[in-house]
Design a protein around this motif. Structure first.
Motif, short mmCIF file in Angstrom:
data_model
loop_
_atom_site.label_atom_id
_atom_site.label_comp_id
_atom_site.label_asym_id
_atom_site.label_seq_id
_atom_site.Cartn_x
_atom_site.Cartn_y
_atom_site.Cartn_z
N ARG A 12 0.83 -1.21 0.00
CA ARG A 12 0.00 0.00 0.00
C ARG A 12 0.86 1.26 0.00
O ARG A 12 0.61 2.20 -0.74
CB ARG A 12 -0.95 0.01 1.19
CG ARG A 12 -1.94 1.18 1.11
CD ARG A 12 -2.88 1.20 2.24
NE ARG A 12 -2.11 1.52 3.45
CZ ARG A 12 -2.64 1.68 4.63
NH1 ARG A 12 -3.92 1.50 4.82
NH2 ARG A 12 -1.89 1.99 5.66
N THR A 13 1.90 1.28 0.80
CA THR A 13 2.80 2.44 0.85
C THR A 13 3.50 2.63 -0.49
O THR A 13 3.61 3.76 -0.99
CB THR A 13 3.84 2.25 1.97
OG1 THR A 13 3.16 2.04 3.20
CG2 THR A 13 4.75 3.45 2.08
N THR A 14 3.94 1.54 -1.09
CA THR A 14 4.60 1.62 -2.40
C THR A 14 3.62 2.14 -3.45
O THR A 14 3.97 2.98 -4.29
CB THR A 14 5.14 0.23 -2.82
OG1 THR A 14 5.96 -0.26 -1.77
CG2 THR A 14 5.93 0.32 -4.09
N TRP A 15 2.39 1.66 -3.42
CA TRP A 15 1.37 2.11 -4.37
C TRP A 15 1.07 3.60 -4.16
O TRP A 15 0.97 4.35 -5.14
CB TRP A 15 0.10 1.28 -4.20
CG TRP A 15 -1.04 1.73 -5.06
CD1 TRP A 15 -1.14 1.61 -6.42
CD2 TRP A 15 -2.22 2.39 -4.64
NE1 TRP A 15 -2.32 2.14 -6.86
CE2 TRP A 15 -3.01 2.64 -5.77
CE3 TRP A 15 -2.70 2.80 -3.40
CZ2 TRP A 15 -4.24 3.28 -5.71
CZ3 TRP A 15 -3.93 3.42 -3.34
CH2 TRP A 15 -4.68 3.66 -4.47
N LEU A 16 0.95 4.06 -2.92
CA LEU A 16 0.68 5.48 -2.65
C LEU A 16 1.83 6.36 -3.13
O LEU A 16 1.60 7.45 -3.66
CB LEU A 16 0.41 5.70 -1.15
CG LEU A 16 -0.91 5.15 -0.64
CD1 LEU A 16 -0.99 5.25 0.87
CD2 LEU A 16 -2.09 5.86 -1.29
N LYS A 27 2.25 14.09 -10.14
CA LYS A 27 3.09 15.27 -10.36
C LYS A 27 3.46 15.44 -11.83
O LYS A 27 3.95 16.49 -12.21
CB LYS A 27 4.36 15.17 -9.52
CG LYS A 27 4.09 15.29 -8.04
CD LYS A 27 5.36 15.16 -7.24
CE LYS A 27 5.04 15.20 -5.76
NZ LYS A 27 6.24 15.01 -4.95
N ILE A 28 3.22 14.44 -12.64
CA ILE A 28 3.54 14.49 -14.06
C ILE A 28 2.36 15.09 -14.80
O ILE A 28 1.24 14.61 -14.71
CB ILE A 28 3.86 13.09 -14.61
CG1 ILE A 28 5.07 12.51 -13.89
CG2 ILE A 28 4.10 13.14 -16.11
CD1 ILE A 28 5.33 11.06 -14.21
N GLN A 29 2.61 16.17 -15.54
CA GLN A 29 1.55 16.81 -16.31
C GLN A 29 1.44 16.13 -17.68
O GLN A 29 2.43 16.04 -18.41
CB GLN A 29 1.83 18.29 -16.51
CG GLN A 29 0.74 18.99 -17.30
CD GLN A 29 1.09 20.44 -17.58
OE1 GLN A 29 2.18 20.89 -17.30
NE2 GLN A 29 0.16 21.17 -18.12
N LYS A 30 0.26 15.67 -17.97
CA LYS A 30 0.03 15.04 -19.26
C LYS A 30 -0.56 16.08 -20.20
O LYS A 30 -1.46 16.83 -19.84
CB LYS A 30 -0.95 13.87 -19.12
CG LYS A 30 -0.41 12.73 -18.30
CD LYS A 30 -1.40 11.61 -18.21
CE LYS A 30 -0.85 10.49 -17.36
NZ LYS A 30 -1.80 9.41 -17.19
N PHE A 42 3.75 5.65 -5.62
CA PHE A 42 3.60 5.63 -7.07
C PHE A 42 2.52 6.61 -7.52
O PHE A 42 2.72 7.37 -8.47
CB PHE A 42 3.27 4.21 -7.53
CG PHE A 42 2.91 4.11 -8.99
CD1 PHE A 42 3.89 4.17 -9.96
CD2 PHE A 42 1.59 3.96 -9.39
CE1 PHE A 42 3.56 4.08 -11.31
CE2 PHE A 42 1.25 3.86 -10.72
CZ PHE A 42 2.24 3.93 -11.68
N ILE A 43 1.38 6.62 -6.82
CA ILE A 43 0.28 7.54 -7.17
C ILE A 43 0.72 8.98 -7.01
O ILE A 43 0.44 9.84 -7.86
CB ILE A 43 -0.97 7.25 -6.31
CG1 ILE A 43 -1.54 5.87 -6.64
CG2 ILE A 43 -2.03 8.32 -6.46
CD1 ILE A 43 -2.00 5.71 -8.06
N ASN A 44 1.43 9.29 -5.92
CA ASN A 44 1.91 10.66 -5.71
C ASN A 44 2.88 11.08 -6.80
O ASN A 44 2.81 12.20 -7.30
CB ASN A 44 2.58 10.78 -4.34
CG ASN A 44 1.57 10.80 -3.22
OD1 ASN A 44 0.42 11.16 -3.41
ND2 ASN A 44 2.01 10.43 -2.03
#
Length: 181
Positions: A66-70, A78-81, A72-74
């Motif tokens: 869960r921490t690794t996934w969070l 931050k990447i603007q598409k 990754f989500i954070n």
């Protein structure tokens, strides 16, 4: 690599870890997240923390996943598409229509600065201090121990001189006759 045998025991339940990541809502990068979790537990955990009585701690892995996934989500947020068809994010080509105005302003400013260079030191220093900083007349008076009335009268005299000498050049600038400056 003998010291990492416990990690093989953790990896035996690989499909279960992938299902846990999928339960978080991740449908595209679950394999990557599980692999990252393996690296994290290899680097920061020990066999005593994860394997209890020969059984891999499902709770420990759940929180690690869960921490690794969070994280990754954070990082992903931050990447603007930018879509290719998105007209708002097109790079605009520089607008050179205002270039003449910029050149005219620079010429006008240079004329004024050259004229100011010929002033007495006191007038030149006070005028540039007032023009080039955010200091008010009162602030200049406070900092220099010069009467604010003296500063006001000096600036007034300087401005009147500039208006008189550069009146035509300023009108040319306003009328966009930059060649006449």
């Amino acid at each position: 690599m003998a010291d990492a045998q416990w990690l093989k025991r953790v990896a035996e339940r690989h499909n279960e870890w992938i299902k846990i990541v999928e339960s978080f809502g991740e449908k595209n990068f679950q394999e990557d997240i599980v692999q990252q979790a393996y690296l994290i537990i290899y680097k920061y955990a020990s066999e005593e923390k994860i394997v209890e009585k020969g059984v891999v701690s499902r709770g420990y892995m759940f929180f690690t996943l869960r921490t690794t996934w969070l994280q990754f989500i954070n990082a992903k947020s931050k990447i603007q598409k930018v879509e290719i068809d998105d007209e708002e994010n097109y790079t605009q080509i520089a607008d050179y229509s205002e270039m003449d105005a910029e050149i005219g302003y620079d010429k006008f400013r240079t004329l004024i600065d050259n004229h100011i260079d010929g002033w007495r030191w006191y007038d030149k220093t006070l005028f540039r201090l007032y023009r080039d900083t955010d200091m008010s007349i009162r602030k200049i008076a406070e900092e220099t121990n010069i009467s604010w009335v003296s500063i006001f009268n000096t600036l007034k005299k300087c401005k009147e001189e500039l208006r008189e000498i550069f009146k035509e050049d300023f009108e040319d600038y306003l009328n966009k006759d930059y060649d006449r400056i």
